[in-house]
Enzyme design. Structure first.
Site, PDB file in Angstrom:
ATOM      1  N   HIS A 281       0.609  -1.417  -0.129  1.00 21.08           N
ATOM      2  CA  HIS A 281       0.255   0.078  -0.179  1.00 21.08           C
ATOM      3  C   HIS A 281       0.937   0.858   0.159  1.00 21.08           C
ATOM      4  O   HIS A 281       2.117   1.571   1.537  1.00 21.08           O
ATOM      5  CB  HIS A 281      -1.130   0.354   1.160  1.00 21.08           C
TER       6      HIS A 281
ATOM      7  N   GLU B 103       2.156   3.527   2.929  1.00 24.68           N
ATOM      8  CA  GLU B 103       2.339   3.300   4.437  1.00 24.68           C
ATOM      9  C   GLU B 103       4.034   2.817   4.662  1.00 24.68           C
ATOM     10  O   GLU B 103       4.524   1.874   4.368  1.00 24.68           O
ATOM     11  CB  GLU B 103       1.888   1.319   4.262  1.00 24.68           C
TER      12      GLU B 103
ATOM     13  N   HIS C 199       2.051  -3.207   6.521  1.00 22.16           N
ATOM     14  CA  HIS C 199       1.538  -2.384   6.262  1.00 22.16           C
ATOM     15  C   HIS C 199       1.640  -1.825   7.849  1.00 22.16           C
ATOM     16  O   HIS C 199       2.565  -2.465   8.396  1.00 22.16           O
ATOM     17  CB  HIS C 199       0.402  -2.961   6.913  1.00 22.16           C
TER      18      HIS C 199
ATOM     19  N   GLU D 112       0.534  -5.172  11.121  1.00 24.10           N
ATOM     20  CA  GLU D 112      -0.070  -4.070  11.181  1.00 24.10           C
ATOM     21  C   GLU D 112       0.901  -2.909  11.812  1.00 24.10           C
ATOM     22  O   GLU D 112       0.769  -3.119  13.082  1.00 24.10           O
ATOM     23  CB  GLU D 112      -1.061  -3.371  11.156  1.00 24.10           C
TER      24      GLU D 112
HETATM   25  O1  0X9 Z   1      -7.114  -3.991   4.722  1.00 27.92           O
HETATM   26  C1  0X9 Z   1      -6.261  -4.611   4.935  1.00 27.92           C
HETATM   27  O2  0X9 Z   1      -5.367  -4.537   3.175  1.00 27.92           O
HETATM   28  C2  0X9 Z   1      -4.600  -4.230   5.723  1.00 27.92           C
HETATM   29  N1  0X9 Z   1      -5.177  -3.506   6.439  1.00 27.92           N
HETATM   30  S1  0X9 Z   1      -4.361  -1.694   5.943  1.00 27.92           S
HETATM   31  O3  0X9 Z   1      -4.959  -0.692   6.506  1.00 27.92           O
HETATM   32  N2  0X9 Z   1      -2.939  -1.616   6.151  1.00 27.92           N
HETATM   33  O4  0X9 Z   1      -4.872  -1.269   4.200  1.00 27.92           O
HETATM   34  C3  0X9 Z   1      -5.176  -5.751   6.714  1.00 27.92           C
HETATM   35  C4  0X9 Z   1      -5.624  -6.809   5.950  1.00 27.92           C
HETATM   36  C5  0X9 Z   1      -6.031  -7.861   6.531  1.00 27.92           C
HETATM   37  N3  0X9 Z   1      -6.263  -9.127   5.840  1.00 27.92           N
HETATM   38  C6  0X9 Z   1      -5.558 -10.098   5.729  1.00 27.92           C
HETATM   39  N4  0X9 Z   1      -4.522  -9.566   5.727  1.00 27.92           N
HETATM   40  N5  0X9 Z   1      -6.160 -10.625   5.543  1.00 27.92           N
HETATM   41 ZN    ZN Z   2      -2.715  -1.715   4.023  1.00 26.29          ZN
END
Ligand code: 0X9
Ligand code: ZN
Ligand code: CA
Length: 451
Positions: free
Chosen positions: A187, A190, A322, A395
């Site tokens: 992303h 990030e 992330h 995260e």
């Molecule tokens: O939505 C996302 O891709 C991730 N959060 S972000 O704020 N960095 O965009 C979380 C992904 C959670 N799901 C998986 N890891 N499968």
């Molecule tokens: Zn992300």
């Protein structure tokens, strides 16, 4: 059913932040030659930029998944609220769900001094843009050629190199050692995750021979670092000196001006299956025209497949970095179920045991990713579902918008990257047989050598 866990810190911080009114974006555009990645002017980019909102109301996984299906990204999850990134249309859809929205301050937009275009603004200059990261990496490879090597594994949509770095003793040989993969920056906004990857390269090269745990891991593992999966998006986000809150890659979409695919919805496992991504190119979570339609996803998928040697996937474990919310997440994201086809009780227990232990070391919150909201086509689901790699999503800092959201100041980089050193070493140390974490080494890892 377990009670929903709370992602991020306390919402009261958000109110405090609101009080800190930020300078209005520069009205007049400094006309400048448009880089290929950017629209015409700084002012036009600001107008198009999505914003973060605090949404009061959503309290369950189902409600958060409904919230996410407006096409907004869900950035923070709290007991009865969430923080999203949304454009005007998505914000309207969220209001239609019956929730009230409160706009949060936009990221800092310091005046873009000439000569500082395409770079991080003041307060962020220790972040590495793409060229700076490349130079840093090349310097490390030149300094440590015996334990660090660089490979260009493919190109982004706009033609930037996507790199894989290998860290290991006898780095030029493909030895029969368990492999572990660290990826960052799917992303665009990030940016702290690129610093995380650079930290690992610096730490492992500089402390080989002096730090016992690091030395042992470089001697007995092959460590892959892909520091930047989305270089085009990252450069676009900083191209004007004013952060763009950009998430996706920069691939055009047929029949619309809306640009970009959410790379973390584009992986070829249960792609688009479960209301965990969007089919609208205008959305933050657009899944792409087909599975692995994004060149960046193709490049990394092909790389991972190339580590299948003699019918056996060499990569045993992975972390995809992330920001933000300080979480350790594990698959699956496409379903609320803990077990099912492709995820046995032992698999789940291994994921959870290792995940909780890593989280104990960095102070993050551990949970299955679907505790947040449903996601389909995410990398960790693919790495496990397709390749049986114990793949986590971290995260990183901050826990909530109050700590700077997607744009924390560069002063946090040393603390927030080194914060994950122990967790990374734990994953490396367990990679020869992850099932040891649940006491089932004999059952799963005997007879076939290394895990
Ligand atoms: O939505 C996302 O891709 C991730 N959060 S972000 O704020 N960095 O965009 C979380 C992904 C959670 N799901 C998986 N890891 N499968
Ligand atoms: Zn992300
Ligand atoms: Ca080796």
């Amino acid at each position: 059913m377990r009670p929903p866990r709370i992602r991020g810190g306390r919402t009261t911080v958000l109110a405090a932040i609101l009080a800190l009114a930020l300078a209005a974006p520069l009205a007049a555009a400094q006309a400048q030659a448009s880089p290929p990645t950017s629209p015409t002017t700084r002012a036009e980019q600001s107008a198009d930029r999505p914003h973060q909102y605090e949404v009061t109301g959503p309290a369950t996984r189902a409600e958060r998944t409904a919230l996410a299906s407006t096409g907004a990204s869900v950035d923070e999850v709290h007991a009865r609220a969430a923080v999203i990134t949304a454009d005007g249309a998505q914000a309207a859809l969220v209001r239609q769900l019956g929730y009230s929205l409160r706009k949060l301050p936009d990221p800092p937009s310091p005046p873009a001094a000439s000569g500082r275009i395409k770079d991080f603004p003041d307060g962020y200059t220790n972040y590495h843009n793409y060229d700076e990261a490349t130079k840093e990496i090349d310097g490390l490879v030149a300094k440590h050629p015996d334990i660090l090597s660089k490979e260009v594994i493919g190109k982004s949509h706009e033609g930037r190199d996507i790199l894989a770095l290998k860290l290991s003793k006898n780095v030029t040989k493909d030895e029969n050692e368990p492999e572990v993969l660290f990826t960052a920056h799917q992303h665009a906004r990030e940016h702290l995750t690129v610093e995380m990857a650079l930290y690992l390269l610096n730490e492992f090269t500089s402390k080989y021979g002096s730090d016992d745990r690091i030395t042992k891991m470089l001697d007995s593992r092959e460590i892959w670092v892909i520091p930047d999966l989305n270089p085009d998006g990252g450069e676009y986000d900083i191209a004007t000196g004013e952060f763009q809150m950009w998430r996706k890659n920069r691939q055009p979409n047929a029949g619309t001006d809306e640009v970009g695919t959410d790379l973390n919805r584009n992986w070829d496992f249960k792609w688009g299956c479960c209301n965990g991504s969007s089919d609208d190119p205008a959305d933050e979570t657009y899944r792409g025209a087909s599975a692995a339609s994004a060149p960046e996803v193709q490049v990394v998928s092909k790389f991972v497949h190339s580590r299948n040697v003699g019918g056996k996937q060499q990569i045993k474990a992975a972390i995809d970095f992330h920001t933000y919310s300080e979480l350790v997440l594990w698959p699956f994201g496409f379903t609320n179920d803990e077990t099912g086809p492709g995820m046995t009780q032992d698999d789940h227990d291994t994921f959870a045991t290792i995940g909780k232990k890593m989280a104990a070391s960095n102070g993050y919150t551990p949970e299955q990713s679907s505790e947040l909201y449903i996601t389909d086509g995410a990398i960790d689901d693919w790495l496990w579902g397709d390749q049986k790699i114990f793949a986590y999503t971290f995260e990183m800092y901050p826990s909530s918008n109050g700590g700077g959201g997607f744009y924390p100041k560069d002063s946090v980089i040393p603390k927030e990257t080194s914060r994950n050193k122990d967790a990374v070493l734990q994953l490396l140390e367990t990679a020869d047989c992850p099932y040891r974490a649940i006491g089932k080494e004999d059952q799963y890892c005997k007879g076939n050598g290394k895990g």
